[in-house]
Scaffold this motif. Sequence first.
Motif, mmCIF file in Angstrom:
data_model
loop_
_atom_site.group_PDB
_atom_site.id
_atom_site.type_symbol
_atom_site.label_atom_id
_atom_site.label_comp_id
_atom_site.label_asym_id
_atom_site.label_seq_id
_atom_site.Cartn_x
_atom_site.Cartn_y
_atom_site.Cartn_z
ATOM 1 N N SER A 75 28.197 -6.466 19.021
ATOM 2 C CA SER A 75 29.461 -7.291 19.115
ATOM 3 C C SER A 75 30.765 -6.619 19.019
ATOM 4 C CB SER A 75 29.511 -8.112 17.586
ATOM 5 O OG SER A 75 28.090 -9.012 17.583
ATOM 6 N N VAL A 76 30.861 -5.375 18.453
ATOM 7 C CA VAL A 76 32.240 -4.691 18.177
ATOM 8 C C VAL A 76 32.480 -3.887 19.361
ATOM 9 C CG1 VAL A 76 33.449 -3.060 16.704
ATOM 10 C CG2 VAL A 76 31.771 -4.732 15.732
ATOM 11 N N PRO A 77 33.569 -4.075 20.156
ATOM 12 C CA PRO A 77 34.028 -3.067 21.300
ATOM 13 C C PRO A 77 34.516 -1.592 20.767
ATOM 14 C CG PRO A 77 35.891 -4.586 20.381
ATOM 15 C CD PRO A 77 34.593 -4.973 19.803
ATOM 16 N N ARG A 78 33.486 -0.796 20.999
ATOM 17 C CA ARG A 78 33.851 0.527 20.700
ATOM 18 C C ARG A 78 35.038 1.057 21.302
ATOM 19 N NH1 ARG A 78 30.300 4.905 18.463
ATOM 20 N NH2 ARG A 78 30.475 6.945 19.345
ATOM 21 N N GLU A 79 35.141 0.692 22.509
ATOM 22 C CA GLU A 79 36.295 1.109 23.212
ATOM 23 C C GLU A 79 37.813 0.892 22.839
ATOM 24 O OE1 GLU A 79 35.955 -2.884 24.734
ATOM 25 O OE2 GLU A 79 34.464 -1.441 24.293
ATOM 26 N N ALA A 80 37.743 -0.099 21.708
ATOM 27 C CA ALA A 80 38.944 -0.321 21.243
ATOM 28 C C ALA A 80 39.234 0.405 19.919
ATOM 29 C CB ALA A 80 39.018 -2.170 20.607
#
Length: 217
Positions: A32-37
């Motif tokens: 669920s969590v966008p690591r790239e952000a």
Amino acid sequence: MADFAQLRTTMVDTQVRPSDVTKYTVIDALLSVPREAYVPSGQRAAAYVDGCVPLGAERVVLDARTLAKMLDALDVQKDDLVLDVGAGLGYSSAVVAHMAEVVIAVEDDTDRAAEAQSNFNEQGVDNAIVHCGPLSEGAMAHGPYDVILVQGGVQQLPDGLLGQLKDGGRICALFVEGALGIARIGYKLDGKVNWRFAFNASAPVMPDFEKHRAFEL
């Protein structure tokens, strides 16, 4: 343009699931969590590689396998208050926020702390709070905590940080001993933390957690 959603799924399928991480809450949070952000803007293309992402000054975003196995072993619950030490740009705290009630993200660098808070705001993470201050001092004002998680290698943990753990709480830290790194889970009972082996991993030792050698003539 990179398909970050696909890269995230691939990260979980190739780095996390094969490492005996089975808790649905951990898998769901990582998907669920966008690591790239939550990595430096120049390194977004490398956000999902199998390894740590450097933040500078011996600080990293831990690789997905290590973070996932830590969270799997800690068994974070929906009503837990969690202290995330060395949160960097906020990735680990955003992941934990999917699993816990509230996360206090400790970061000692003012620019990183501000960017982490900005990232939380942009991503709608409303149950994570950034505390800027020395990592080794934790965030006593918000504690005591059900869970403490340390985002980097340590050689020793200060008593003041361990003192912020509730009786019955648990802590996970990656102890670096020479070339070896061992993740251990500590359970606090009757005011004392008892440590157990969790798994092997490696990460740079964070500056606040180096073992100071005694002075010798």
